[in-house]
Write a protein that holds these residues in place. Structure first.
Motif, short mmCIF file in Angstrom:
data_model
loop_
_atom_site.label_atom_id
_atom_site.label_comp_id
_atom_site.label_asym_id
_atom_site.label_seq_id
_atom_site.Cartn_x
_atom_site.Cartn_y
_atom_site.Cartn_z
N LEU A 111 0.83 -1.21 0.00
CA LEU A 111 0.00 0.00 0.00
C LEU A 111 0.87 1.25 0.00
N GLY A 112 1.95 1.24 0.75
CA GLY A 112 2.88 2.36 0.73
C GLY A 112 3.56 2.50 -0.62
N ARG A 113 3.90 1.38 -1.22
CA ARG A 113 4.51 1.40 -2.55
C ARG A 113 3.54 1.98 -3.58
N ILE A 114 2.29 1.61 -3.48
CA ILE A 114 1.27 2.13 -4.39
C ILE A 114 1.14 3.64 -4.24
N GLU A 115 1.18 4.14 -3.02
CA GLU A 115 1.12 5.60 -2.80
C GLU A 115 2.28 6.30 -3.50
N THR A 116 3.48 5.73 -3.40
CA THR A 116 4.64 6.32 -4.07
C THR A 116 4.47 6.24 -5.59
N GLN A 117 3.96 5.14 -6.09
CA GLN A 117 3.72 5.01 -7.53
C GLN A 117 2.68 6.02 -8.00
N GLN A 118 1.66 6.25 -7.19
CA GLN A 118 0.64 7.27 -7.54
C GLN A 118 1.25 8.67 -7.52
N LEU A 119 2.16 8.92 -6.58
CA LEU A 119 2.87 10.19 -6.52
C LEU A 119 3.65 10.41 -7.82
N PHE A 120 4.33 9.37 -8.29
CA PHE A 120 5.08 9.46 -9.54
C PHE A 120 4.13 9.68 -10.72
N ILE A 121 3.07 8.91 -10.80
CA ILE A 121 2.12 9.05 -11.91
C ILE A 121 1.54 10.45 -11.95
N SER A 122 1.24 11.02 -10.80
CA SER A 122 0.72 12.39 -10.74
C SER A 122 1.75 13.37 -11.29
N ALA A 123 3.02 13.23 -10.88
CA ALA A 123 4.08 14.11 -11.38
C ALA A 123 4.29 13.91 -12.88
N PHE A 124 4.21 12.67 -13.33
CA PHE A 124 4.35 12.36 -14.76
C PHE A 124 3.23 13.02 -15.56
N MET A 125 1.99 12.85 -15.10
CA MET A 125 0.84 13.43 -15.81
C MET A 125 0.92 14.96 -15.80
N ASP A 126 1.36 15.55 -14.69
CA ASP A 126 1.50 16.99 -14.63
C ASP A 126 2.47 17.47 -15.71
N LYS A 127 3.57 16.77 -15.87
CA LYS A 127 4.54 17.15 -16.90
C LYS A 127 3.96 16.98 -18.29
N VAL A 128 3.30 15.85 -18.54
CA VAL A 128 2.75 15.59 -19.87
C VAL A 128 1.66 16.61 -20.22
N ILE A 129 0.81 16.92 -19.27
CA ILE A 129 -0.31 17.84 -19.52
C ILE A 129 0.16 19.28 -19.67
N ASN A 130 1.11 19.69 -18.84
CA ASN A 130 1.47 21.11 -18.78
C ASN A 130 2.76 21.50 -19.49
N ASP A 131 3.68 20.57 -19.71
CA ASP A 131 5.00 20.96 -20.20
C ASP A 131 5.43 20.31 -21.51
N VAL A 132 4.61 19.45 -22.09
CA VAL A 132 5.04 18.72 -23.27
C VAL A 132 4.07 18.99 -24.42
N SER A 133 4.61 19.25 -25.59
CA SER A 133 3.76 19.54 -26.75
C SER A 133 3.10 18.26 -27.26
N ILE A 134 1.99 18.44 -27.95
CA ILE A 134 1.28 17.32 -28.55
C ILE A 134 2.19 16.61 -29.56
N ASP A 135 2.97 17.36 -30.31
CA ASP A 135 3.89 16.76 -31.28
C ASP A 135 4.92 15.85 -30.59
N THR A 136 5.43 16.32 -29.44
CA THR A 136 6.39 15.51 -28.70
C THR A 136 5.75 14.23 -28.20
N ILE A 137 4.53 14.33 -27.71
CA ILE A 137 3.81 13.14 -27.24
C ILE A 137 3.57 12.17 -28.39
N ALA A 138 3.17 12.68 -29.53
CA ALA A 138 2.93 11.82 -30.70
C ALA A 138 4.21 11.08 -31.08
#
Length: 170
Positions: A111-138
């Protein structure tokens, strides 16, 4: 027939990746009473590639994480605090359970490991949504698509890129 209990994450090892739809997904659908439309299986190499191609992911590492396993070529050495993790470090953060000598570990196990993984996923999604262009994602989808097992066609995967600007981290 024989019935045993296991974690969802280990089910594919019993049925095999080639039988994912029949064994693992069918079991999840029956257990949760839902329909699973598609699946994506990543290996750790893909996680490293994705993180590195994005220039790293900034994460507030919650604790000292040190672990060495030469057999798996897994070497984790992270200190607590906000830092930009590269692909290898991100993999370590996601895989860590305890220090080799158990001097540091999650108090609630997975359960603690899952919390850390969710922390990472949140940071990852924040970067993808706010800092990365659609072209880069494609381009990223194109680059890593060959390293995943999925029943989603490449064309369909690329069509989801258009939804990224509308995603919320929540």
């Amino acid at each position: 027939s024989y019935q045993d209990y296991c974690k969802i994450t280990e089910m594919s090892s019993y049925g095999g990746i080639d039988n994912l739809r029949y064994f693992t997904i069918r079991s999840v659908e029956e257990m949760l009473d839902i329909k699973v439309d598609n699946y994506v299986v990543l290996n750790t190499k893909v996680v490293r590639e994705i993180v590195d191609s994005l220039g790293g992911i900034e994460v507030d590492v919650p604790r000292v994480m040190q672990y060495d396993d030469n057999y798996q070529d897994l070497h984790i050495d992270l200190q607590p605090g906000l830092q930009l993790l590269n692909g290898v470090q991100a993999e370590g953060l996601l895989r860590w359970r305890h220090n080799k000598d158990y001097s540091e570990q999650y108090g609630m196990g997975d359960l603690g490991r899952i919390e850390t993984q969710q922390l990472f996923i949140s940071a990852f999604m924040d970067k993808v949504i706010n800092d990365v262009s659609i072209d880069t994602i494609a381009k990223l989808v194109s680059t890593v698509y060959k390293n995943v097992k999925t029943d989603v066609s490449f064309t369909e995967a690329l069509s989801y890129v258009n939804y990224l600007p509308n995603l919320s981290i929540n």
